[in-house]
Every structure is written in C-alpha cells, then in structure tokens.
Design a protein around this motif. Structure first.
Motif, PDB file in Angstrom:
ATOM      1  N   LEU A  71      -4.424   0.809  -3.420  1.00 26.45           N
ATOM      2  CA  LEU A  71      -3.265   0.810  -2.529  1.00 26.45           C
ATOM      3  C   LEU A  71      -2.070   1.521  -3.152  1.00 26.45           C
ATOM      4  O   LEU A  71      -1.306   2.200  -2.462  1.00 26.45           O
ATOM      5  N   ALA A  72      -1.903   1.384  -4.459  1.00 25.42           N
ATOM      6  CA  ALA A  72      -0.767   2.011  -5.133  1.00 25.42           C
ATOM      7  C   ALA A  72      -0.835   3.528  -5.055  1.00 25.42           C
ATOM      8  O   ALA A  72       0.203   4.209  -5.120  1.00 25.42           O
ATOM      9  N   ARG A  73      -2.021   4.062  -4.925  1.00 27.62           N
ATOM     10  CA  ARG A  73      -2.199   5.524  -4.939  1.00 27.62           C
ATOM     11  C   ARG A  73      -2.136   6.147  -3.548  1.00 27.62           C
ATOM     12  O   ARG A  73      -2.364   7.346  -3.388  1.00 27.62           O
ATOM     13  N   LEU A  74      -1.798   5.375  -2.541  1.00 26.36           N
ATOM     14  CA  LEU A  74      -1.710   5.912  -1.189  1.00 26.36           C
ATOM     15  C   LEU A  74      -0.487   6.805  -1.044  1.00 26.36           C
ATOM     16  O   LEU A  74       0.636   6.409  -1.370  1.00 26.36           O
ATOM     17  N   ASP A  75      -0.701   8.030  -0.563  1.00 29.59           N
ATOM     18  CA  ASP A  75       0.452   8.847  -0.191  1.00 29.59           C
ATOM     19  C   ASP A  75       0.743   8.562   1.280  1.00 29.59           C
ATOM     20  O   ASP A  75       0.073   7.738   1.916  1.00 29.59           O
ATOM     21  N   ASP A  76       1.739   9.224   1.832  1.00 27.80           N
ATOM     22  CA  ASP A  76       2.149   8.903   3.198  1.00 27.80           C
ATOM     23  C   ASP A  76       1.029   9.132   4.207  1.00 27.80           C
ATOM     24  O   ASP A  76       0.788   8.299   5.094  1.00 27.80           O
ATOM     25  N   ALA A  77       0.325  10.237   4.078  1.00 26.69           N
ATOM     26  CA  ALA A  77      -0.752  10.553   5.025  1.00 26.69           C
ATOM     27  C   ALA A  77      -1.882   9.531   4.930  1.00 26.69           C
ATOM     28  O   ALA A  77      -2.407   9.067   5.948  1.00 26.69           O
ATOM     29  N   ALA A  78      -2.276   9.177   3.709  1.00 23.06           N
ATOM     30  CA  ALA A  78      -3.354   8.207   3.524  1.00 23.06           C
ATOM     31  C   ALA A  78      -2.932   6.829   4.014  1.00 23.06           C
ATOM     32  O   ALA A  78      -3.739   6.089   4.594  1.00 23.06           O
ATOM     33  N   PHE A  79      -1.664   6.481   3.795  1.00 23.23           N
ATOM     34  CA  PHE A  79      -1.150   5.198   4.286  1.00 23.23           C
ATOM     35  C   PHE A  79      -1.227   5.138   5.803  1.00 23.23           C
ATOM     36  O   PHE A  79      -1.703   4.148   6.384  1.00 23.23           O
ATOM     37  N   ARG A  80      -0.780   6.191   6.456  1.00 23.87           N
ATOM     38  CA  ARG A  80      -0.786   6.209   7.917  1.00 23.87           C
ATOM     39  C   ARG A  80      -2.203   6.158   8.471  1.00 23.87           C
ATOM     40  O   ARG A  80      -2.466   5.506   9.485  1.00 23.87           O
ATOM     41  N   ALA A  81      -3.121   6.831   7.810  1.00 21.88           N
ATOM     42  CA  ALA A  81      -4.512   6.826   8.268  1.00 21.88           C
ATOM     43  C   ALA A  81      -5.132   5.447   8.092  1.00 21.88           C
ATOM     44  O   ALA A  81      -5.838   4.954   8.979  1.00 21.88           O
ATOM     45  N   MET A  82      -4.851   4.809   6.949  1.00 23.71           N
ATOM     46  CA  MET A  82      -5.450   3.509   6.661  1.00 23.71           C
ATOM     47  C   MET A  82      -4.937   2.428   7.600  1.00 23.71           C
ATOM     48  O   MET A  82      -5.688   1.529   8.007  1.00 23.71           O
ATOM     49  N   PHE A  83      -3.660   2.526   7.987  1.00 27.13           N
ATOM     50  CA  PHE A  83      -3.055   1.459   8.781  1.00 27.13           C
ATOM     51  C   PHE A  83      -2.727   1.883  10.210  1.00 27.13           C
ATOM     52  O   PHE A  83      -1.869   1.293  10.855  1.00 27.13           O
ATOM     53  N   SER A  84      -3.438   2.874  10.702  1.00 26.69           N
ATOM     54  CA  SER A  84      -3.287   3.274  12.097  1.00 26.69           C
ATOM     55  C   SER A  84      -3.653   2.091  13.006  1.00 26.69           C
ATOM     56  O   SER A  84      -4.695   1.470  12.843  1.00 26.69           O
ATOM     57  N   GLY A  85      -2.787   1.765  13.954  1.00 27.34           N
ATOM     58  CA  GLY A  85      -3.041   0.646  14.856  1.00 27.34           C
ATOM     59  C   GLY A  85      -2.746  -0.711  14.258  1.00 27.34           C
ATOM     60  O   GLY A  85      -2.977  -1.737  14.893  1.00 27.34           O
ATOM     61  N   SER A  86      -2.224  -0.727  13.029  1.00 25.73           N
ATOM     62  CA  SER A  86      -1.925  -1.981  12.339  1.00 25.73           C
ATOM     63  C   SER A  86      -0.423  -2.225  12.318  1.00 25.73           C
ATOM     64  O   SER A  86       0.365  -1.273  12.243  1.00 25.73           O
ATOM     65  N   PRO A  87       0.011  -3.489  12.328  1.00 29.71           N
ATOM     66  CA  PRO A  87       1.454  -3.755  12.216  1.00 29.71           C
ATOM     67  C   PRO A  87       2.024  -3.318  10.865  1.00 29.71           C
ATOM     68  O   PRO A  87       3.229  -3.106  10.743  1.00 29.71           O
ATOM     69  N   ILE A  88       1.166  -3.166   9.872  1.00 34.58           N
ATOM     70  CA  ILE A  88       1.622  -2.764   8.540  1.00 34.58           C
ATOM     71  C   ILE A  88       2.226  -1.368   8.562  1.00 34.58           C
ATOM     72  O   ILE A  88       3.145  -1.063   7.791  1.00 34.58           O
ATOM     73  N   LYS A  89       1.745  -0.531   9.453  1.00 33.27           N
ATOM     74  CA  LYS A  89       2.223   0.854   9.527  1.00 33.27           C
ATOM     75  C   LYS A  89       3.737   0.907   9.740  1.00 33.27           C
ATOM     76  O   LYS A  89       4.401   1.840   9.287  1.00 33.27           O
ATOM     77  N   ARG A  90       4.289  -0.113  10.376  1.00 33.71           N
ATOM     78  CA  ARG A  90       5.708  -0.113  10.718  1.00 33.71           C
ATOM     79  C   ARG A  90       6.618  -0.048   9.496  1.00 33.71           C
ATOM     80  O   ARG A  90       7.703   0.534   9.560  1.00 33.71           O
ATOM     81  N   ILE A  91       6.216  -0.621   8.362  1.00 36.08           N
ATOM     82  CA  ILE A  91       7.124  -0.658   7.210  1.00 36.08           C
ATOM     83  C   ILE A  91       7.082   0.626   6.393  1.00 36.08           C
ATOM     84  O   ILE A  91       7.933   0.851   5.538  1.00 36.08           O
ATOM     85  N   GLY A  92       6.105   1.473   6.630  1.00 34.67           N
ATOM     86  CA  GLY A  92       6.027   2.751   5.946  1.00 34.67           C
ATOM     87  C   GLY A  92       5.423   2.662   4.555  1.00 34.67           C
ATOM     88  O   GLY A  92       5.354   1.598   3.944  1.00 34.67           O
ATOM     89  N   ARG A  93       5.009   3.819   4.054  1.00 34.98           N
ATOM     90  CA  ARG A  93       4.334   3.883   2.755  1.00 34.98           C
ATOM     91  C   ARG A  93       5.210   3.390   1.617  1.00 34.98           C
ATOM     92  O   ARG A  93       4.763   2.648   0.741  1.00 34.98           O
ATOM     93  N   ASP A  94       6.479   3.783   1.586  1.00 38.28           N
ATOM     94  CA  ASP A  94       7.328   3.476   0.438  1.00 38.28           C
ATOM     95  C   ASP A  94       7.526   1.970   0.252  1.00 38.28           C
ATOM     96  O   ASP A  94       7.396   1.448  -0.853  1.00 38.28           O
ATOM     97  N   ARG A  95       7.866   1.271   1.334  1.00 31.32           N
ATOM     98  CA  ARG A  95       8.086  -0.172   1.209  1.00 31.32           C
ATOM     99  C   ARG A  95       6.786  -0.895   0.868  1.00 31.32           C
ATOM    100  O   ARG A  95       6.776  -1.857   0.106  1.00 31.32           O
ATOM    101  N   PHE A  96       5.685  -0.402   1.430  1.00 32.78           N
ATOM    102  CA  PHE A  96       4.395  -1.024   1.152  1.00 32.78           C
ATOM    103  C   PHE A  96       4.015  -0.849  -0.319  1.00 32.78           C
ATOM    104  O   PHE A  96       3.612  -1.808  -0.989  1.00 32.78           O
ATOM    105  N   VAL A  97       4.148   0.365  -0.836  1.00 32.89           N
ATOM    106  CA  VAL A  97       3.799   0.619  -2.233  1.00 32.89           C
ATOM    107  C   VAL A  97       4.752  -0.132  -3.163  1.00 32.89           C
ATOM    108  O   VAL A  97       4.350  -0.594  -4.237  1.00 32.89           O
TER     109      VAL A  97
END
Length: 344
Positions: free
Chosen positions: A274-300
């Motif tokens: 999870l720490a190695r997710l860039d923005d594109a990978a984050f968006r792909a992994m959490f497409s359709g998920s409520p997690i996508k709302r907080i964005g890659r930076d806050r998640f990482v």
C-alpha cells in the motif's frame, strides 16, 4: 394508509433492508441543542460543514417543509469474520468493514429510489431520498422511528440487528402511520467506550471527533497529532473497535448484498504494498470504493503511521523511500515512521 404502510415495510424488506420504520420530521426536537453543544465544544474538528446549514441539520422539518413523514431504513453490512483479527497483524493494514468493497452511498441510494418509486406508484405524493450526504440527522430520526437507539458510542444499534448497518431515509409528503421511538437498552454496559484506542468519548453518548480514528484517518487533513499516532496502530482507514465491542451484535443480521462482502485484497493488505501506491495505482485499486475519496496522499500518510507503529524493521526501507515524497505530509509521516523503527 395502514395497509399501505404494511406493504411498504414488506417491500423494503424485499429490497434488502433489515428494518423499516416511520416517524415525523419534527420528532427529534433535541437535535438542535445537541448539535450546538457539539460544535461549541469543537468536537467536529475540521468538519466545518457540520457547522453550516445548522437550521436544516438541527431541524429535519425545515429541510423540506412539505414532508409529512420520514421513512427510516437500515441495511446490514455485518462482517462474515471478526473485524478485529487484522488489528493483531502489525505488517497489515486494518480497513473499516464498511469500506472493504463497494461504496455504500451508491448501493443504498439505488434501493431507496426503487422503494420511493414504488411508493409513488402505489399512493402518489412526492419524495426525497438521503444517504449520509445531506444535513439529515439519520441516527436521531432512526431512534424516533423505532429502528434502534443511539448507543453510548453515538451510533445507532438494535436488539434485532446489532450496530452493523447503514441508514437511509425517504422523506415523503404522504401522511403515513408512525412507529414509536425506541428506548435505550445500553444499561450499565460500557464495552464500546472501553474499546476506543484513543479515548475519543469524553462521556457516554458524546464523541470528540478530533480523537476518533475514523475522523483522523478519513476527514482530518494534514499531519495527525503526534501524541495520537501510536494509538492508530495499523488502522489505515476508519476504525471498528467500538462497533465490534457491542454485545448486541450477537443478533447481527448477515448482509444481503454480496457487494458488501470484503474483497480479498482488502481484508488484510500488506502495508509494504500500500505504501508504494502512486496516484494512478491508488485510483485503480479503490475504484468504486469509499476509500478513493480521501486520495492517495492521505491514504499513504495513514499507511506510514501504521508502518511506524509496526515494530517491523523490514518495513523501514519502505518508509525511507517516501521521505522525499512530493506531498509534504506524506514525507513527514515517512520520516516519523523511519525514526520510530530505527529507535525500536
């Protein structure tokens, strides 16, 4: 109207809701004072939207004056396994049960709209549907309608389905028969209060969101206060501790929608991945998920706090890779994690 109400409840259960009750928009006169006290104490933290439109948030009757009834519905998302298992796995991330698959806002709203269309076809009138995205005090209305009661953890719970449930409402101009309000059945129990890792409850039935892990990992922008970071443990999105502790969950009803079942990769994901997710990978992994709302930076950022709390020296290099991240908050969290692991 009595026959219509009976058919409405039956239709709601067919749609997948676990309970359906009715109250009046004006049945929650205590909400305005409670909301005012909550905001004056600063318990809302950075959630400035809670201090806005308080005339609606504190009085559902003002939200839509034409409404005569509020249909309150509960939809179960009860987990199939103990959600606290992952909390004991320091190299994995703990994601709140409700966020391990599809975004509930979309799923519940579609059911509410189908139920609303059925009601209009059956009896006419007008409707408005809400799912946690408008200034509607769902939990207070849920108690007024008899769905359950607001427990000491401030969430709605029921003797019939525990506290693993999403709430939705259908406001209607129809004058439907109402149900009686539910009474409090918490008694002397304080399991939820004692389970909170950050002591976020100043008193029973009161929540200081500024100390709540769900708030800190989802709503809070910027660095999390250092004195609270170690208490996050490996919780990287939300927190289920107070919900999981409630003894009324022995009556929990299994979720009827398979789309609430946890995706395998989100049950206990590796922090290193999870720490190695860039923005594109984050968006792909959490497409359709409520997690996508907080964005890659806050998640990482959250993931790095978990890495710092892991005590796992093998994760130190993972954190070190992010000490120069373009996002200043992520970079600071990475340096904090490296420092913690090197000291351990």
């Amino acid at each position: 109207m009595t026959d219509l109400k009976r058919k409405l409840v039956a239709r709601a259960l067919e749609e997948g809701f676990v309970a359906c009750r009715v109250c009046r928009p004006a049945d929650v006169p205590e909400v305005a004072a409670r909301l005012s006290a909550f905001i004056e104490a600063g318990y809302h933290g950075q959630m400035s939207w809670m201090a806005e439109r308080t005339h609606w948030r504190g009085d559902p009757a003002a939200l839509w004056p034409e409404a005569r009834s509020v249909i309150m519905l509960a939809e179960s998302y009860a987990p199939e396994r103990d959600p606290m298992e992952v909390v004991g796995m320091p190299d994995r991330g703990a994601i709140s049960v409700y966020a391990r698959n599809r975004d509930y806002h979309d799923l519940v709203k579609k059911r509410l709209k189908r139920l609303g269309r059925w009601l209009i076809d059956a009896a006419g009138g007008e409707i408005k549907v809400f799912v946690d995205t408008a200034p509607v005090p769902e939990k207070a209305l849920g108690q007024a309608a008899g769905l359950g009661w607001q427990g000491k953890h401030t969430n709605l719970l029921s003797r019939d389905w525990g506290n693993w449930a999403f709430l939705g409402s259908v406001f209607t101009t129809l004058d439907l028969p109402v149900d009686g309000a539910e009474i409090d059945h918490c008694g002397r129990c304080r399991a939820c209060l004692d389970a909170c890792p950050t002591d976020a409850f100043p008193a029973p039935y009161q929540l200081d969101a500024r100390r709540c892990i769900s708030y800190l990992t989802i709503e809070h922008k910027g660095p999390v206060p250092e004195e609270l970071r170690d208490r996050l443990g490996n919780r990287i999105y939300g927190c289920d501790d107070c919900l999981a502790a409630c003894p009324w969950n022995k009556f929990a009803v299994a979720a009827s929608d398979i789309r609430y079942a946890a995706r395998d990769e989100l049950v206990a994901p590796r922090l290193s991945d999870l720490a190695r997710l860039d923005d594109a990978a984050f968006r792909a992994m959490f497409s359709g998920s409520p997690i996508k709302r907080i964005g890659r930076d806050r998640f990482v950022r959250n993931v790095l706090y978990a890495i710092g709390n892991s005590g796992d020296a093998a994760l130190c290099d993972v954190a070190r890779e992010l000490t120069d991240d373009p996002d200043a908050v992520v970079a600071e969290a990475a340096r904090w994690a490296v420092d913690r692991l090197e000291r351990d």
